[in-house]
Scaffold this motif. Sequence first.
Motif, mmCIF file in Angstrom:
data_model
loop_
_atom_site.group_PDB
_atom_site.id
_atom_site.type_symbol
_atom_site.label_atom_id
_atom_site.label_comp_id
_atom_site.label_asym_id
_atom_site.label_seq_id
_atom_site.Cartn_x
_atom_site.Cartn_y
_atom_site.Cartn_z
ATOM 1 N N LEU A 1 0.833 -1.213 0.000
ATOM 2 C CA LEU A 1 0.000 0.000 0.000
ATOM 3 C C LEU A 1 0.863 1.256 0.000
ATOM 4 O O LEU A 1 0.560 2.241 -0.670
ATOM 5 C CB LEU A 1 -0.915 0.013 1.233
ATOM 6 C CG LEU A 1 -2.131 -0.902 1.215
ATOM 7 C CD1 LEU A 1 -2.901 -0.776 2.518
ATOM 8 C CD2 LEU A 1 -3.034 -0.567 0.051
ATOM 9 N N TYR B 1 2.246 1.790 -3.358
ATOM 10 C CA TYR B 1 1.139 2.232 -4.208
ATOM 11 C C TYR B 1 0.917 3.734 -4.038
ATOM 12 O O TYR B 1 0.784 4.471 -5.005
ATOM 13 C CB TYR B 1 -0.130 1.466 -3.850
ATOM 14 C CG TYR B 1 -1.356 1.936 -4.584
ATOM 15 C CD1 TYR B 1 -1.656 1.443 -5.847
ATOM 16 C CD2 TYR B 1 -2.203 2.895 -4.031
ATOM 17 C CE1 TYR B 1 -2.765 1.876 -6.537
ATOM 18 C CE2 TYR B 1 -3.316 3.345 -4.721
ATOM 19 C CZ TYR B 1 -3.594 2.834 -5.974
ATOM 20 O OH TYR B 1 -4.683 3.282 -6.658
ATOM 21 N N GLU B 2 0.899 4.167 -2.779
ATOM 22 C CA GLU B 2 0.667 5.586 -2.489
ATOM 23 C C GLU B 2 1.770 6.473 -3.057
ATOM 24 O O GLU B 2 1.498 7.524 -3.628
ATOM 25 C CB GLU B 2 0.599 5.797 -0.970
ATOM 26 C CG GLU B 2 -0.731 5.433 -0.367
ATOM 27 C CD GLU B 2 -1.769 6.495 -0.657
ATOM 28 O OE1 GLU B 2 -1.501 7.667 -0.371
ATOM 29 O OE2 GLU B 2 -2.835 6.132 -1.174
ATOM 30 N N PHE C 1 -0.504 -4.704 -5.688
ATOM 31 C CA PHE C 1 -0.872 -3.307 -5.985
ATOM 32 C C PHE C 1 0.269 -2.536 -6.607
ATOM 33 O O PHE C 1 0.217 -1.323 -6.676
ATOM 34 C CB PHE C 1 -1.293 -2.533 -4.732
ATOM 35 C CG PHE C 1 -1.898 -3.361 -3.684
ATOM 36 C CD1 PHE C 1 -2.959 -4.167 -3.986
ATOM 37 C CD2 PHE C 1 -1.399 -3.339 -2.408
ATOM 38 C CE1 PHE C 1 -3.548 -4.937 -3.021
ATOM 39 C CE2 PHE C 1 -1.978 -4.109 -1.443
ATOM 40 C CZ PHE C 1 -3.048 -4.911 -1.734
ATOM 41 N N LEU D 1 0.000 6.131 4.590
ATOM 42 C CA LEU D 1 -1.272 5.458 4.901
ATOM 43 C C LEU D 1 -2.276 6.459 5.458
ATOM 44 O O LEU D 1 -3.452 6.454 5.095
ATOM 45 C CB LEU D 1 -1.050 4.323 5.900
ATOM 46 C CG LEU D 1 -0.375 3.066 5.371
ATOM 47 C CD1 LEU D 1 -0.205 2.043 6.478
ATOM 48 C CD2 LEU D 1 -1.173 2.455 4.230
ATOM 49 N N ILE E 1 -8.324 -6.059 1.658
ATOM 50 C CA ILE E 1 -7.467 -5.208 0.824
ATOM 51 C C ILE E 1 -6.991 -5.987 -0.399
ATOM 52 O O ILE E 1 -7.079 -5.508 -1.535
ATOM 53 C CB ILE E 1 -6.256 -4.698 1.628
ATOM 54 C CG1 ILE E 1 -6.716 -3.943 2.877
ATOM 55 C CG2 ILE E 1 -5.394 -3.785 0.765
ATOM 56 C CD1 ILE E 1 -5.587 -3.541 3.798
ATOM 57 N N PHE F 1 -8.679 -4.242 -3.603
ATOM 58 C CA PHE F 1 -7.969 -2.994 -3.866
ATOM 59 C C PHE F 1 -7.846 -2.669 -5.343
ATOM 60 O O PHE F 1 -8.133 -1.552 -5.773
ATOM 61 C CB PHE F 1 -6.586 -3.019 -3.224
ATOM 62 C CG PHE F 1 -5.961 -1.671 -3.113
ATOM 63 C CD1 PHE F 1 -6.369 -0.784 -2.130
ATOM 64 C CD2 PHE F 1 -4.985 -1.269 -4.003
ATOM 65 C CE1 PHE F 1 -5.816 0.472 -2.036
ATOM 66 C CE2 PHE F 1 -4.425 -0.011 -3.917
ATOM 67 C CZ PHE F 1 -4.839 0.858 -2.919
ATOM 68 N N THR G 1 -11.407 3.323 -2.423
ATOM 69 C CA THR G 1 -9.969 3.139 -2.272
ATOM 70 C C THR G 1 -9.489 3.640 -0.914
ATOM 71 O O THR G 1 -8.741 2.965 -0.205
ATOM 72 C CB THR G 1 -9.213 3.904 -3.372
ATOM 73 O OG1 THR G 1 -9.825 3.600 -4.621
ATOM 74 C CG2 THR G 1 -7.760 3.519 -3.414
ATOM 75 N N ILE H 1 -7.547 1.778 2.205
ATOM 76 C CA ILE H 1 -6.279 2.221 2.791
ATOM 77 C C ILE H 1 -6.445 2.468 4.286
ATOM 78 O O ILE H 1 -5.550 2.195 5.081
ATOM 79 C CB ILE H 1 -5.751 3.472 2.059
ATOM 80 C CG1 ILE H 1 -5.425 3.101 0.607
ATOM 81 C CG2 ILE H 1 -4.506 4.023 2.739
ATOM 82 C CD1 ILE H 1 -4.942 4.241 -0.236
ATOM 83 N N GLY I 1 -5.920 -0.590 5.911
ATOM 84 C CA GLY I 1 -4.481 -0.824 5.998
ATOM 85 C C GLY I 1 -3.867 -0.080 7.168
ATOM 86 O O GLY I 1 -3.016 -0.619 7.885
#
Lengths: 284, 319
Positions: free
Chosen positions: A121, A124-125, A213, B41, B270, B274, B283, B287, B290
Motif C-alpha cells: 500500500l 502504491y501511495e 498493488f 497510509l 485489501i 484494492f 480506495t 487504505i 491498511g
Amino acid sequence: MNRRQIRKARNGAFLALSVAATVVGLACLAAILWTLVSNGVAGMSSRVFTEMTPPPGASGGLLNAIFGSGVMTLLGICMGSPIGMLAGTYLAEYGRSSRLSTVIRFINDILLSAPSIIIGLFIYEILVIRMGHFSAIAGSVALAVIAIPVTLRTTEDMLNLVPVGMKDASAALGAYPWRTVLSVVYPAARSGIVTGLLLAIARISGETAPLLFTALNDQFWSTKLTAPMANLPVVIFQFALSPYPDWQQLAWAGALIITVTILILSIAARIILSLMQSSGGSKP
Amino acid sequence: MAIIDPRHAAKQLIYERVFRSATLTAAILVLVILGGVALSLLRGAWPALQHFGFAFVTREIWNPVTDEYGALAPIYGTVVTSVIAMLLAVPTGFGIALFLTELCPPMLKRSIGTAVELLAAVPSIIFGIWGLFVLAPVLQRHVQPWLIEHFGPLPLIGKLFQGPPFGIGILTAGVVLAIMVLPFIAATMRDVFDTVPPMLKESGYGLGATTWEVIWHVVVPHSRVGMLGGIMLGLGRALGETMAVTFVIGNAHRISSSLLAPGTTISSAIANEFTEAVGDLYTSSLIALGLLLFLITFGVIAIAQAMLRHLERRAAAPL
C-alpha cells in the motif's frame, strides 16, 4: 494410587502430549509439502518454461511470470541490499551503542515482521499513484523495502562476529575506519554477508501481497520496467482462484517452482553458515 | 621512516567522512521508511476517516454501491481468525519446543529443528492454495459436520458451530493460520527453552522431580517472558497474514455468529478488492483498513520485541 504413581502418570501423559504435538505439527507440514510436490510435478512440463501464461481454457506455460519474478527480485535485491548493508555497517561499526542505533534496531525489527501488504500500500501511495499506472519498477521498490531489514539484521550480526583484534590491528597501522571496514571487516565477514543476501532473496521471491498493488500482472511477455509485469506469486494467486483446471494446474507448477527455489536458497545459506562456523575463523 | 603526505591524509579523511555519512544515511533511511509508511497510509486514509469519522471502526456495513464503508467486519474477522490460530498453534508449538529441547534424541534434534525452520521460509501463498484445495474440502466433509452435530445444540457456544458446512470460512482461515505460524512459535520457544541454564534443571532433577515437573516448575517460569514474546511475534504474523487467509476466508463483509460461515479480514479485504476498487472513497476506505492493520500489528510486534529484548539482556547478564 499413591502420590508417586500419580506424579509418574502425569509425567507420562504430558510427555506423550508433547510427542503427539510434534507428530501432528510435522504431519501437517509434511502433508503440505506432499500435496505441493504431487500436484506440482503433475503440472510440470517443458511448456511451463517455454510458453507464456495462457488465456482461460487454453494451455500454456509460465515463462513470462518466471522472467518477471526473476527481474523484480534481482532489481529489488540490488536496490535493497546495499542500503541494508550500509545501515548494518553503521550499527555494527560506528554507532554500536548510541541511542540512535537502539531506536533503529527496534524499528528495523518491527519492519522485519510488519505485514508485507502494508508495504504494498505504501509503494502504491508513493509510486503507483504518482506514475499513474502499475509498473515493474514499483514492484521492485516494494521488494527492496522488504529486503532492507533482512540484510540490515544479518549484516550487523555478521560484522559483530569479526574479532575486535583484527580491527585494532588495522587501526594500529593507521587505517581509517572506512578502510578497515572495506579491507578487513567485510572480507572477514564475507560468507556471513552472502548468507544474508541469500536469505533476503528467499524472503522476497515468494512475496505476493506487495506485488498485487504495484507490479500487478501481465498476460504477455514484457520487458518494460515502467509497465505492469507478470510474476509468479500473483499468477499463482489468480490462477489458483480461477475455475479453469488448466490454470489451476499451472498454479501448482508455479507454487512448486517458488518453493523449491526458496528451499534451495535457504539450505545454501545454512550450508555456507555452517562451513563458516566449522572453519572457526570468525567465531566470536 | 615513512613520511606522511598531508594531501594523502586529507583525502583519507574525506573518504572517511563520505563513508560514514553513507552508512548513517542508510541507517536513518530505515526510520524514514517507517515514518513514510505511517504518513502515506494516513494521507490515503484521510478522505475515508474524514467522511465516516469514528463510526468507520464501529459499523459493519460495507457497500460499494451506496459508497458506505465500515471496518467492523474485517476487524472482527482478523481478531477471531488470529485467536483461533493462537489457540491451536500455541499448545502445539509448546509441545514441539519441549520435545526438541527435553525429549528428543540429539541426532533428531538438529534435523527436526532444521525442518521446522525451513518450513518457516515457505511463502504464505503455498499455505493458501493448500488450504483451499486440500484442507477446506476435508474440513467441509469430515470435521465441520461433526462440529455442527456435537457442538451446535449446546447452549452459549452452540451458536459458534451452526449453519451449513461451507468448507471455507473463519474457522478454516484460523486453522491455516495456525499451521503457518506454528514453525515460528515452535522455533522461538525452542530458542527460549535452550537459554535455561542446565544447572537449574539439574537442581530440579536432583530434588527428585519428574521431567514434567522440571519443565512446569523450572523451565516454564524461567522462560515466561521469552515465551510470551514468541507468542506475540506469532500473533503479529497471524494478524497481518494476507495470502494464506485470502484463499480460504470467503470474503463476505458480515459478522456471522457461526465460525463456519465465510467472513473477511483486514488484509484479505485489501488484497481482494484494492485493484478493483472504483471511486476515491472506496480506495480510501481500503487504505484506512491498511492503517488500522498497521497500528494493530505495530503495537503487537513492538510489545513482542520489547519482551524478547528484555530476555536477551537477562541472558547476557551473569546469573
